[in-house]
Write a protein that holds these residues in place. Structure first.
Motif, short mmCIF file in Angstrom:
data_model
loop_
_atom_site.label_atom_id
_atom_site.label_comp_id
_atom_site.label_asym_id
_atom_site.label_seq_id
_atom_site.Cartn_x
_atom_site.Cartn_y
_atom_site.Cartn_z
N THR A 59 47.37 47.55 32.78
CA THR A 59 45.88 47.58 32.67
C THR A 59 45.47 49.39 33.11
OG1 THR A 59 45.89 45.34 33.50
CG2 THR A 59 43.64 46.79 33.81
N VAL B 204 38.05 44.05 33.29
CA VAL B 204 39.20 43.67 34.36
C VAL B 204 38.33 43.28 35.69
CG1 VAL B 204 41.19 44.20 35.57
CG2 VAL B 204 40.72 45.01 33.13
N ALA B 205 38.33 41.92 36.09
CA ALA B 205 37.44 41.67 36.98
C ALA B 205 38.25 41.54 38.33
CB ALA B 205 36.97 40.10 36.94
N SER B 206 39.76 41.24 38.10
CA SER B 206 40.46 41.40 39.45
C SER B 206 41.00 42.38 39.94
CB SER B 206 41.77 40.20 39.07
OG SER B 206 42.39 40.84 38.02
N ALA B 207 41.44 42.62 41.18
CA ALA B 207 41.91 43.86 41.49
C ALA B 207 43.50 43.93 41.38
CB ALA B 207 41.80 43.64 43.22
N PRO B 208 43.92 45.01 41.15
CA PRO B 208 45.32 45.42 40.77
C PRO B 208 46.46 44.80 42.12
CG PRO B 208 44.47 47.44 41.48
CD PRO B 208 43.30 46.36 41.30
N ARG B 209 47.62 44.15 41.40
CA ARG B 209 48.54 43.68 42.47
C ARG B 209 49.86 44.16 42.15
NH1 ARG B 209 46.45 42.15 46.94
NH2 ARG B 209 48.32 41.04 47.09
N ASP C 264 49.59 45.52 36.09
CA ASP C 264 48.35 46.06 36.77
C ASP C 264 48.21 47.69 36.65
OD1 ASP C 264 47.39 43.55 36.74
OD2 ASP C 264 47.84 43.43 38.96
#
Length: 377
Positions: free
Chosen positions: A347, A256-261, A310
């Motif tokens: 996630t 998982v590359a993106s930060a949680p939103r 997320d």
């Protein structure tokens, strides 16, 4: 199995290995037909895999032995995680489940005898629905599932020490692996109850590797799935003070590359001590970090679809009963391990409730728990 044992006693180790591998493969094929309780079935019937691992250790083929142990331990989880399920059938299940849950709620309004009879009928319908879901969760294995099984035996990253504890006929076969190689010992008999002596039996054979670890990953089976390895006293302090300790299912995980939103706080009404304070404290920190936060009580019609976030933060009661484990949502409402495994899934999840990660000591890897169901999903 019997032929393999006879060949081993006669000294024909290569032929015995072939027989043990066949026995392990046959058990794996039988496993594919089992829905509920496949983790316990896997542990009860994997004698061929145990003999295979033990013989490979005796022959000094430690990398092969460790890989065979990891595959046997992981196989029931891998099948569930890799299954491709019928999305239309799952949607039908969720629609019927929502309708049945609503009927259960309305049944409380009926007078005493009628209420009891109606709830018996509805619970029978729920049991039928859950049997259908069991069949749906089996799904079909994709063509590349063998590649995922090979990935199970990948070497740990630099700095990581992997501890694997696999049942043997006399106790446990214990392995430690890092980038420099594998060490294996057999732990015979009962483990001491004294924490210091217990830690010495479990950890001291791998002291040289643990001294250099920047992360420790534990893959245990059977009763040792309930062992608090991170709290074991080692070198005059808890092991987790030496390095972070992670308990793994040992399955490939997407990066998982993106930060949680997006965050869902699922907070059913309960008498859980400290629950409200935890929810408020977490919400404050999450909002300070700019995350989009939704709070739900658990009685929303579209709740399952809202799990596709997320981060899920659950605060409430839960109970552990393998596939029947559930997050309690109030009244007759609940999210079972089956429901969570069917997805959609967050996630990352933080489960603030008793027994949300309680393992089954009869099974490899601890069997199905609420935490494991989310990891698999």
């Amino acid at each position: 199995m019997i032929a393999g044992e006879a060949l081993e006693r006669l000294g024909d180790d290569d032929a015995a290995l072939i027989r043990y591998r066949r026995a392990a493969e046959l058990h794996a094929r039988r496993l594919a037909a089992v829905s509920e309780g496949r983790e316990v079935f896997a542990a009860d019937g994997d004698r061929g895999a145990r003999r295979l691992v033990a013989l490979l250790v005796r022959l000094g083929r430690l990398d092969e032995a460790l890989c065979a142990a990891r595959r046997a331990r992981t196989r029931p989880f891998a099948a569930a995680a890799a299954s491709v399920r019928d999305p239309d059938a799952l949607r039908d299940y969720h629609r019927e489940r929502r309708a049945l849950d609503a009927e259960l709620e309305r049944a409380w309004e009926l007078p005493g005898a009628a209420r009891a009879q109606r709830r018996v009928e509805l619970r029978a319908g729920l049991a039928q629905l859950e049997r259908r879901l069991d069949e749906l969760l089996l799904g079909k294995l994709p063509a590349d599932s063998a590649g995922a099984e090979r990935e199970v035996c990948a070497q740990p990253a630099p700095g990581v020490v992997m501890l694997v504890f696999y049942p043997s006929e006399l106790g446990y076969l214990a392995f430690a692996q890092d980038v420099s190689g594998v060490v294996a010992v057999e732990l015979v008999g009962e483990l001491p109850t004294d924490p210091g002596e217990r830690a010495a039996r479990l950890l001291d054979p791998f002291a040289a590797k643990l001294e250099e670890a920047t992360r420790i990953e534990v893959l245990a089976s059977g009763p040792l799935t309930r062992e608090a390895f991170h709290a074991l006293p080692w070198r005059a302090r808890a092991l987790i003070e030496r390095a972070p300790v992670a308990y793994r299912l040992d399955l490939p995980r997407p990066v998982v590359a993106s930060a949680p939103r997006s965050v869902l706080q699922l907070v059913p009404e309960s008498n859980l001590p400290g629950g409200s304070a935890e929810v408020l404290a977490a919400a404050r920190v999450l909002r300070e970090r700019g995350l989009s936060l939704i709070e739900r009580r658990g009685d929303e019609d579209d709740l399952r679809q809202q799990l596709r976030v997320d981060l899920l933060h659950y605060v409430g009661h839960a109970h552990a009963e393998g596939w029947d484990s559930a997050l309690e949502l109030g009244g007759d409402r609940r999210l079972s391990a089956r429901d969570l495994l069917a997805g959609p899934a967050p996630t990352l999840a933080v489960l603030g409730g008793c027994e949300t990660g309680l393992p089954d000591p009869r099974a490899h890897g601890g069997g199905i728990s609420l935490a494991h169901a989310l990891l698999l999903a």
